[in-house]
Enzyme design. Sequence first.
Site, short mmCIF file in Angstrom:
data_model
loop_
_atom_site.label_atom_id
_atom_site.label_comp_id
_atom_site.label_asym_id
_atom_site.label_seq_id
_atom_site.Cartn_x
_atom_site.Cartn_y
_atom_site.Cartn_z
N TRP A 1 97.09 87.90 36.60
CA TRP A 1 97.01 87.60 38.04
C TRP A 1 98.27 87.62 38.91
CZ3 TRP A 1 92.93 89.37 39.86
CH2 TRP A 1 91.74 89.29 39.24
N ASP B 1 98.72 80.89 44.08
CA ASP B 1 97.48 81.24 44.02
C ASP B 1 96.72 80.10 42.89
OD1 ASP B 1 95.02 82.44 42.82
OD2 ASP B 1 95.73 84.33 42.35
N LYS C 1 85.37 80.63 41.43
CA LYS C 1 85.57 79.95 40.28
C LYS C 1 85.13 78.58 40.09
CE LYS C 1 87.71 83.94 39.48
NZ LYS C 1 89.07 84.24 39.78
C1 LIG Z 1 89.65 85.78 39.90
C2 LIG Z 1 91.06 85.52 40.43
C3 LIG Z 1 91.79 86.16 41.25
C4 LIG Z 1 90.92 87.55 41.87
O1 LIG Z 1 90.12 87.11 42.93
P1 LIG Z 1 89.13 87.82 43.64
O2 LIG Z 1 88.39 86.73 44.64
O3 LIG Z 1 88.46 88.62 42.97
O4 LIG Z 1 90.09 88.68 44.54
C5 LIG Z 1 93.10 86.04 41.62
N1 LIG Z 1 93.75 85.05 41.10
C6 LIG Z 1 93.28 84.59 40.02
C7 LIG Z 1 94.22 83.11 39.57
C8 LIG Z 1 91.87 84.27 39.90
O5 LIG Z 1 91.46 83.76 39.00
#
Ligand SMILES: *Cc1c(COP(=O)(O)O)cnc(C)c1O
Length: 360
Positions: A102, A172, A196
Amino acid sequence: MSRAFNFSPGPAALPESVLEQARDELLDFRGTGLSVMEMSHRSKEFLEIAEQAETDFRELLSIPANYRVLFMQGGASLQFSMVPLNLLRDKPSADYLNTGSWSRAAIKEARRLCEVNVVASSEDSNFSHIPALESWKRSSDAAYLHITGNETIGGVEFHDYPDTGDTPLVADMSSTLLSRPLDIKKFGVIYAGAQKNLGPAGLTMVVVRDDLIGHALARTPRLLDYQVYADGDSMSNTPPTFAWYLSGLVFKWIKAQGGLDGMAELNARKAGKLYAAINDSNFFTCPVAEENRSWMNVPFTLADESMDARFLELAKERGLVNLKGHRSVGGMRASIYNAVPEAAVDALVEFLADFEAQQY
Ligand SMILES: *Cc1c(COP(=O)(O)O)cnc(C)c1O
């Protein structure tokens, strides 16, 4: 009806009581005769839902008054573009830490908009640790420093966040937000896709410090400007109303579990049990450095990878689903977010022992 123990990395498990409440309110939300899905986002009923969700979210994280909470769409992936568009200002470059898939995706998007200085990377070790803070080579003119709080695929998590001084720290937090208390003051921006640990897919939470709003590059499309969301209370176009409502129910549920202190205690215990089982085993291995192991996503491999399919099949027979790991790591991954009950972890630990015992 029987509910599986769901170890999905995302969209992921939701608290059962939240799903039950949503079911009970689905056709007639509190005497309105309407589903939340059928209401105007400008209706009195929805505005109440929206405000309550923000209030609870702010309370859970003790968000200071000089931060705005934005309810957005586009996932964390859209933030990979929005962060540079909004934070670069007159700076030519930004610092990024590369700790996994990511981080790499965020870096790739940022490179379309600015120079990216990778301060450190753990790619050489297949992203099995977080590079030591002392080794980060930060640039003096970076507009911000970006990190990934929890690498959902690699299972690498920060347990302590750095102090970056005057440079805004951007994180993030998609797969860890609300899993434990967080010192918001350390950050300029945090963002997380809801699917998540917060709610269903479709909603993205952004927490941004006031002084970082209102400086988007001139070419920024309107709906990619944080200011537009801040000015319009996240309703400058139709927001993802049902995801907002359902996440609001999850926030209430977390409060009832003792807030983030309660979640942290539970999550530490769940992760502790699973890592202990893996450590004690002669058949399962976790590739991640002990000090960086995630409380949320636990990758592990089998000593004999030809048994992977059998493992997944037997797990499924016991109601343990979505354990297949990401192809970049191989093996298995158990995602044990807030809504995954301790009983699910206990069942998995028991299954690991039984599976291993049958191998010898
Ligand atoms: C799942 C995830 C993403 C991507 O998320 P989307 O909602 O599909 O854009 C980005 N960063 C992390 C850490 C993730 O777990």
